[in-house]
Every structure is written in structure tokens, then in C-alpha cells.
Design an enzyme around this catalytic site. Structure first.
Site, mmCIF file in Angstrom:
data_model
loop_
_atom_site.group_PDB
_atom_site.id
_atom_site.type_symbol
_atom_site.label_atom_id
_atom_site.label_comp_id
_atom_site.label_asym_id
_atom_site.label_seq_id
_atom_site.Cartn_x
_atom_site.Cartn_y
_atom_site.Cartn_z
ATOM 1 N N TRP A 61 0.818 -1.217 0.000
ATOM 2 C CA TRP A 61 0.000 0.000 0.000
ATOM 3 C C TRP A 61 0.845 1.257 0.000
ATOM 4 C CZ3 TRP A 61 -4.418 -0.676 -1.968
ATOM 5 C CH2 TRP A 61 -5.096 -1.885 -1.785
ATOM 6 N N ASP B 225 -1.363 6.814 6.388
ATOM 7 C CA ASP B 225 -2.489 6.007 5.908
ATOM 8 C C ASP B 225 -2.791 5.001 7.011
ATOM 9 O OD1 ASP B 225 -4.181 4.131 4.806
ATOM 10 O OD2 ASP B 225 -2.920 3.661 3.072
ATOM 11 N N LYS C 130 -12.681 -1.306 7.400
ATOM 12 C CA LYS C 130 -12.027 -2.336 8.217
ATOM 13 C C LYS C 130 -12.425 -2.166 9.687
ATOM 14 C CE LYS C 130 -8.619 -1.864 4.682
ATOM 15 N NZ LYS C 130 -9.011 -2.932 3.836
HETATM 16 N N1 PMP Z 1 -4.240 1.550 2.156
HETATM 17 C C1 PMP Z 1 -4.396 0.463 2.909
HETATM 18 C C2 PMP Z 1 -3.508 0.261 4.087
HETATM 19 C C3 PMP Z 1 -5.383 -0.476 2.590
HETATM 20 O O1 PMP Z 1 -5.537 -1.570 3.332
HETATM 21 C C4 PMP Z 1 -6.231 -0.248 1.483
HETATM 22 C C5 PMP Z 1 -7.347 -1.201 1.106
HETATM 23 N N2 PMP Z 1 -7.269 -2.468 1.522
HETATM 24 C C6 PMP Z 1 -6.026 0.903 0.718
HETATM 25 C C7 PMP Z 1 -5.029 1.777 1.088
HETATM 26 C C8 PMP Z 1 -6.894 1.204 -0.453
HETATM 27 O O2 PMP Z 1 -8.150 1.522 0.029
HETATM 28 P P1 PMP Z 1 -9.444 1.680 -0.873
HETATM 29 O O3 PMP Z 1 -9.682 0.373 -1.537
HETATM 30 O O4 PMP Z 1 -10.495 2.041 0.122
HETATM 31 O O5 PMP Z 1 -9.178 2.771 -1.838
#
Ligand code: PMP
Length: 376
Positions: A104, A188, A212
Site C-alpha cells: 500500500w 495512511d 475495516k
Molecule cells: N491503504 C491500505 C492500508 C489499505 O488496506 C487499502 C485497502 N485495503 C487501501 C489503502 C486502499 O483503500 P481503498 O480500496 O479504500 O481505496
């Protein structure tokens, strides 16, 4: 109601009480004769729902008045662009630094490159030798003292919890100690928000999708220090300018009304459980039990450096890949759902967010022990 334990990484399990309350209020919210979904976002009734959600969220995380709390859309993926579009141009700096801890963080870094001079402050891309053990790529993170932050960066970005890799950065770094006292930290926290207190004195911006720890998919939480507002690049779409969203109290356009309502019910549930302090203690207890069992077994293994292990997402491998399919079929049959690991990591992953009680983790451990006795 006897429900299976759901270990999905997100969208993920929600407290049953919250689902039942939403079901009871679905067609007629508090005698209004309408569903929350059918209300104008500008109505008094919906205003009370939104305001309570913000007030409860502020209380849960002790958010200081120097921060705006925004309800946005587009998920953390949109924030990957929204953050640089709003912050990288501050003071004409045009540069930002990123800590690469896994999947991520790498996505955030790649997106930011479209907006300026973006550099790597630290990376877990290679292997590391720590205390006599070798940790593979993305299974560790350089010590904060080894991060290199440019003192004139517009911000430093990190992913506080890598949902796929299972790597968590538990403590927010002190930017002054990193020689960059004026660089705001951006985190994040999509997958660990509300599971531990946040030291806002160390942060300029925190964001995360709700799906989550905070509710259903559809709403993104953003905590923005007020001096971060008003610096958007000229090309930033107006709906993504934090300043506009803050001024309009998250109603610059129609907000995701039902997702905010559901998140609000989760916030009230969290307050009833004892708030973030209780979730912090529960996360420690649940994750210690699971890692403790994994470490004691010969069949399962977690490859993350112990100091970086996530309390939310616990990836584990079985000694033989041939056992994966059997493990998954048997867990599903036993009411332990969604344990398949992300394809980039393989093996299994148990996501144990706030709404997963200790009982669910204990049921998983019992199953794993029994499986090991039969297949180990
Ligand atoms: N950052 C993290 C740490 C994530 O776990 C996720 C999604 N699993 C995202 C970003 C992306 O999030 P989204 O799908 O809500 O755009």
C-alpha cells in the site's frame, strides 16, 4: 444469532449489534417515516446523524481542535492523489518523501510521482539481517533512526499498517528527531485506525477507508490539521480540495450518507466497549494469542520481524503449500471464513479488527491446533 467468524481483510466483520440496530431502523429511522438512505443530506435529521458521528469520532480519538474531521469518498486510493494535490505545493516546496513498507505504501508513492519530486525515505524492499535472523523483502522496516527525510519536503508519508503484508509501524516518528521538524507526517491508517490511540501532535494528516475498523465501504475518514488547508495545486478538482470539503463540513457534494450513518453506529458501539483504550488492549491480547500459537507450532509460520508484526492482519504460511486448499476448505466448513492470504503473499491471513472478539481468535487457534494434530 450464531454467525461464523469472518476474518476478511476489508470490507470486514461488523459488530452484530450495529447490524441489528441498522436493520431495525432500516425502513423508519426514529419515527421519521423514512430510511436514512432516503433523507436529504441537508435535512435536520441527517444533520444530527452526521454531527453525532463527527463528535463521537473526535471523542474516540481525542482529536484536537486544530484538526478538521472530514468524511470523503474515493477510499484511501483517492487519498493517494488527494494528499499530494493538497500538500505538495505548500510553500512552493514541490517535494515529498515516502516510507516504503509494502504494497500500500508503494501504491501511494507511485501515485504521488505524478505531482512532484518524490523520494524514498526508507524502504523494506531488500532482505535484512536482524538479531541473527534474515527477514525477506517487506517483512521488516528500517528503524526510524535510519529514515532519511529531506528537511524541505512538503510532507513525509507512511502506511501505518500494511494490510496485505502484515507489517505495522506502531509509533509515529518524532520528525524533529529525524532532523525535519517542519515536515508534517501523513499516515495512511486504513487498516489500524481506532485500534490504538493516535498522537496527533506528531501528525499533519491521517486518512483511512472505513471498511475495516470503522464501518462499511463508501466513506473515507480524513483528519487534516488546519494549516494543511488551502494549499491545493491549481489542477486539483474542487471536490478533492480539503479546504473546500472542510468549509462545507463534508457536504461540498452529496456525502455517502448511509455509510456515514453506519460508521456512526460503529463509533457509538466503540464508545460502549470502552473506546480506543479498550480496543488497544483487546488488539494486543488477540494478536499476542495468535502469534504466540503460530510461533509455538511446527506447522505454521509468520515471517514478519516481531517488532513490526501487525495487530490487525496476521499472515501465516503452512509448512507445505499442498495443505492450503485443505485448510481453507476445513476452516470454511468450521465457520471460520475468508482466511485465504493475498495472492502476493500466499498462505493465509487472519484479519482481526475491532469487531472480531477474542472468542473468534480463540476459535481459530483451537481449529489450527486440531488441524496441526491431524496434518502436522
Ligand atoms: N491503504 C491500505 C492500508 C489499505 O488496506 C487499502 C485497502 N485495503 C487501501 C489503502 C486502499 O483503500 P481503498 O480500496 O479504500 O481505496
Amino acid at each position: 444469532m450464531n454467525r461464523p467468524w469472518n476474518f476478511a481483510a476489508g470490507p470486514s466483520t461488523l459488530p452484530l449489534e450495529v447490524l441489528q440496530q441498522a436493520a431495525a431502523e432500516m425502513c423508519d429511522w426514529h419515527g421519521s417515516g423514512t430510511s436514512v438512505m432516503e433523507m436529504s443530506h441537508r435535512s435536520k435529521q441527517y444533520g444530527s446523524i452526521r454531527d453525532a458521528a463527527e463528535a463521537d469520532l473526535r471523542e474516540l480519538l481525542a482529536v484536537p481542535d486544530t484538526f478538521e474531521v472530514l468524511f470523503m469518498q474515493g477510499g484511501a486510493t483517492a487519498q493517494n492523489a488527494i494528499v499530494p494535490m493538497n500538500l505538495i505545493g505548500r510553500g512552493g516546496l514541490g517535494r515529498a518523501d515516502y516510507v516504503l513498507s509494502g504494497h500500500w505504501a508503494k501504491k501511494s508513492y507511485a501515485e504521488a510521482q505524478r505531482y512532484g519530486d518524490v523520494a524514498v525515505a526508507a524502504t523494506a524492499e531488500g532482505s535484512a539481517e536482524i538479531d541473527g535472523h534474515t527477514y525477506g523483502p517487506w517483512c521488516w522496516l528500517p528503524d526510524v533512526s535510519q529514515w532519511h527525510v529531506r528537511p524541505d519536503a512538503a510532507y513525509l508519508h507512511l502506511c501505518a499498517n500494511e494490510t496485505i503484508g502484515g507489517v505495522e509501524q506502531p509509533v509515529m516518528p518524532d520528525m524533529a528527531a529525524l532532523g525535519a521538524p517542519d515536515v508534517p507526517l501523513v499516515a495512511d491508517m486504513s487498516s489500524n485506525i481506532l485500534s490504538r490511540p493516535i498522537d496527533f501532535s506528531r501528525l499533519g494528516l491521517v486518512y483511512g477507508g472505513a471498511q475495516k475498523n470503522a464501518g462499511p465501504a463508501g466513506v473515507t475518514l480524513a483528519f487534516v490539521r488546519k494549516d494543511m488547508l488551502g494549499h491545493a495545486l491549481p489542477g486539483c478538482p474542487s471536490v478533492f480540495d480539503y479546504g473546500n470539503v472542510a468549509k462545507a463540513q463534508s457536504m461540498f457534494n452529496t456525502p455517502p450518507t448511509y455509510a456515514i450513518y453506519m460508521a456512526g453506529l460503529v463509533f457509538k458501539w466503540l464508545l460502549r466497549q470502552g473506546g480506543v483504550a479498550a480496543m488497544d488492549a483487546a488488539s494486543a491480547r488477540k494478536s499476542q494469542a495468535l502469534y504466540g500459537y503460530i510461533d509455538s507450532s511446527d506447522l505454521y509460520q509468520n515471517r514478519i520481524h516481531p517488532a513490526r508484526r501487525s495487530r490487525m492482519n496476521v499472515p501465516f504460511q503452512l509448512r507445505e503449500d499442498a495443505l492450503n486448499a485443505i485448510f481453507l476448505a476445513e476452516t470454511e466448513a468450521a465457520g471460520l471464513l475468508a482466511l485465504k492470504g493475498h495472492k502476493s503473499v500466499g498462505g493465509m491471513r487472519a484479519s482481526i479488527y475491532n469487531a472480531m472478539p477474542y472468542e473468534g481468535v480463540a476459535a481459530l487457534i483451537d481449529f489450527m491446533r486440531d488441524f496441526e494434530a491431524r496434518h502436522g
